[in-house]
Design an enzyme around this catalytic site. Structure first.
Site, mmCIF file in Angstrom:
data_model
loop_
_atom_site.group_PDB
_atom_site.id
_atom_site.type_symbol
_atom_site.label_atom_id
_atom_site.label_comp_id
_atom_site.label_asym_id
_atom_site.label_seq_id
_atom_site.Cartn_x
_atom_site.Cartn_y
_atom_site.Cartn_z
ATOM 1 N N GLU A 85 0.818 -1.217 0.000
ATOM 2 C CA GLU A 85 0.000 0.000 0.000
ATOM 3 C C GLU A 85 0.852 1.267 0.000
ATOM 4 O O GLU A 85 1.725 1.441 0.854
ATOM 5 C CB GLU A 85 -0.933 0.006 1.213
ATOM 6 C CG GLU A 85 -1.899 1.186 1.210
ATOM 7 C CD GLU A 85 -2.903 1.123 2.344
ATOM 8 O OE1 GLU A 85 -3.388 2.192 2.761
ATOM 9 O OE2 GLU A 85 -3.206 0.018 2.800
ATOM 10 N N LYS A 279 -7.594 -0.370 11.274
ATOM 11 C CA LYS A 279 -6.950 -0.841 10.039
ATOM 12 C C LYS A 279 -5.662 -0.068 9.795
ATOM 13 O O LYS A 279 -4.642 -0.622 9.377
ATOM 14 C CB LYS A 279 -7.911 -0.693 8.856
ATOM 15 C CG LYS A 279 -7.371 -1.265 7.539
ATOM 16 C CD LYS A 279 -6.607 -0.252 6.709
ATOM 17 C CE LYS A 279 -6.143 -0.858 5.396
ATOM 18 N NZ LYS A 279 -5.301 0.063 4.601
ATOM 19 N N ASP A 295 3.201 -14.601 11.813
ATOM 20 C CA ASP A 295 1.884 -14.895 11.253
ATOM 21 C C ASP A 295 0.964 -13.691 11.402
ATOM 22 O O ASP A 295 0.372 -13.480 12.460
ATOM 23 C CB ASP A 295 1.308 -16.121 11.976
ATOM 24 C CG ASP A 295 0.011 -16.614 11.351
ATOM 25 O OD1 ASP A 295 -0.616 -15.860 10.578
ATOM 26 O OD2 ASP A 295 -0.381 -17.760 11.654
ATOM 27 N N HIS A 392 -1.784 10.706 0.509
ATOM 28 C CA HIS A 392 -1.945 9.349 -0.017
ATOM 29 C C HIS A 392 -1.970 9.343 -1.537
ATOM 30 O O HIS A 392 -1.316 8.504 -2.174
ATOM 31 C CB HIS A 392 -3.235 8.736 0.530
ATOM 32 C CG HIS A 392 -3.482 7.346 0.037
ATOM 33 N ND1 HIS A 392 -2.780 6.258 0.532
ATOM 34 C CD2 HIS A 392 -4.312 6.859 -0.909
ATOM 35 C CE1 HIS A 392 -3.197 5.162 -0.083
ATOM 36 N NE2 HIS A 392 -4.121 5.508 -0.961
#
Length: 440
Positions: A85, A279, A295, A392
């Protein structure tokens, strides 16, 4: 064309690729070429990657980026981040530098307890199964002792085992709830092997118990498995400074601090916001977890469960202003390892851990938590000041340029144009098309 297949796992890698390409692609040769382009030229290294999972056909790459200047507990780290991202690595780096100039991050491991359970069905009274467990509890430790010696030498092992009565949730359902310390190992194999031995001991004890009838002796173990919910394996990450020290050229520090705290409070009370808020934290956490061979799915599941522990999904991070001091912190569960698994196999994982100066599991917990807090700070800072899209989309500009296969000449013109214009996918497409019309 029939797309069902029998014995696929027995095919060679070449045969698997040929089967897929012929059945799913109009140009099989191009598909085969694409897959082979991502093979590693080093055959030994490729064989290592092939053996990580089943039915391997190629490698799927993620960029490995670097976020420098993380000052944590007085020590500076350069943090590896594996993520696709745009803007995540840049934002983490910016937040790291910002807080390094204000004393850095503080991180504390509060506990490292991990959990596993044996789930079983017992068609007798709670009193009977309770007596069986209480009278034989030592056996569960003793019958696993030979297999726990190495872990015990490292200071780990089985901490405790308790019997939980869950019959109010499901008829005849009980569990052995065990806690573990696994030191620098994530400990999944150790925990699961311990649990499977507990299950064997439990079944044998039930079968041998003369007070049990035949139905009670037929105690059924449903499954024995670790839990990825580790609410007692907690790390705290935090930053603080005087409100006036938050100032920069564009920001009124008091106004910024108050708006920042209000944004966190919204995430604390509004689940729709909390999910996106968390998130953003996971952008930082997952990237470091992945880069260090841990993991990330287990970490994600455990952290989101922790965010719901009150019965309502809420923000993982918190902020306040008190006596002129701005504080921002979070406590999260993290079960990580720095030995075993991919940490000793994947060359880039070994590289990442060496770059972090071979941290212990506790130290890695601190680094990962701080990366999440830094990412959250960067996102909230953008949201409450310029807006998230400005930074962004400028980072995303390169992806759009690549998507349209811009030439080097076009790339320079596009970048220069959007230095002074708002970036959006549509705006970039329109500008590229206008450049190409001029050429025609």
């Amino acid at each position: 064309m029939d797309k069902a297949v029998s014995g696929f796992s027995k095919l060679s890698k070449e045969e698997k690729i040929e089967w897929i390409s012929n059945r799913y692609f109009s140009e099989p040769g191009e598909a085969i070429s694409l897959l082979k382009n991502y093979w590693n030229a080093d055959e030994k290294l490729q064989k290592l990657h092939d053996d990580f999972i089943e039915n391997t056909i190629t490698n799927f790459y993620l960029p490995l980026g670097i976020a420098p200047n993380f000052l944590i507990n007085g020590k500076t780290y350069t943090v590896p981040m594996a993520i696709e991202e745009s803007s995540v690595v840049a934002a983490a780096s910016k937040a790291a530098k910002f807080w390094a100039e204000r004393g850095g991050f503080k991180a504390t491991v509060l506990n490292t307890e991990k959990i596993g359970q044996v789930h079983f069905i017992f068609k007798g009274t709670t009193t009977k199964v309770g007596k069986l467990f209480t009278e034989n509890k030592k056996l569960f430790f003793e019958e696993k002792e030979n297999n726990t010696k190495n872990m015990q030498k490292r200071g780990g092992g089985i901490l405790d085992i308790v019997l939980n009565d869950k019959t109010d949730l499901l008829p005849n359902y009980y569990q052995l709830h065990a806690t573990f310390e696994t030191k620098d190992s994530m400990g999944a194999n150790f925990i699961n092997s311990c649990l499977e031995q507990f299950a064997k001991t439990l079944k044998r004890l039930a079968q041998e118990n003369t007070d049990f009838n035949e139905e009670e002796k037929a105690l059924q173990v449903v499954m024995s498995i670790l839990s990825n919910y580790v609410p007692n394996c907690i790390v705290r990450a935090e930053v603080s400074c005087k409100v006036e020290e938050l100032a920069d050229k564009k920001t009124n520090p008091q106004e910024f601090a108050e708006k920042f705290v209000r944004a966190v409070q919204i995430a604390e009370v509004e689940p729709y916001r909390a999910v996106t808020h968390n998130k953003g934290i996971m952008n930082g956490i997952d990237a470091v977890v992945l880069a260090t061979g841990n993991d990330f799915r287990a970490v994600e599941a455990g952290i989101h469960a922790y965010a719901s522990k009150s019965g309502k999904y809420t923000s993982l991070s918190h902020a306040k202003i008190e006596n002129g001091i701005f504080s921002f912190w979070m406590e999260i569960p993290l079960a990580l390892g720095t030995v075993g698994g991919l940490t000793s196999l994947h060359p880039l994982v070994k590289f990442a851990l060496e770059m972090l100066e071979k941290p212990s599991a506790k130290e890695l917990m601190q680094i990962v938590a701080v990366a999440g807090l830094a990412q959250n700070f960067a996102a909230l800072r953008s949201l409450t000041t310029t807006g998230i899209q400005e930074g962004h989309m400028k980072m995303h500009l390169g992806n759009i340029i690549n998507q349209f296969e811009a030439t080097d000449e076009e790339r320079v013109l596009i970048v220069n144009h959007f230095e002074h214009n708002a970036v959006s996918h549509a705006a970039v497409v329109d500008y590229i098309e206008s450049l190409r019309k001029v050429k025609v």
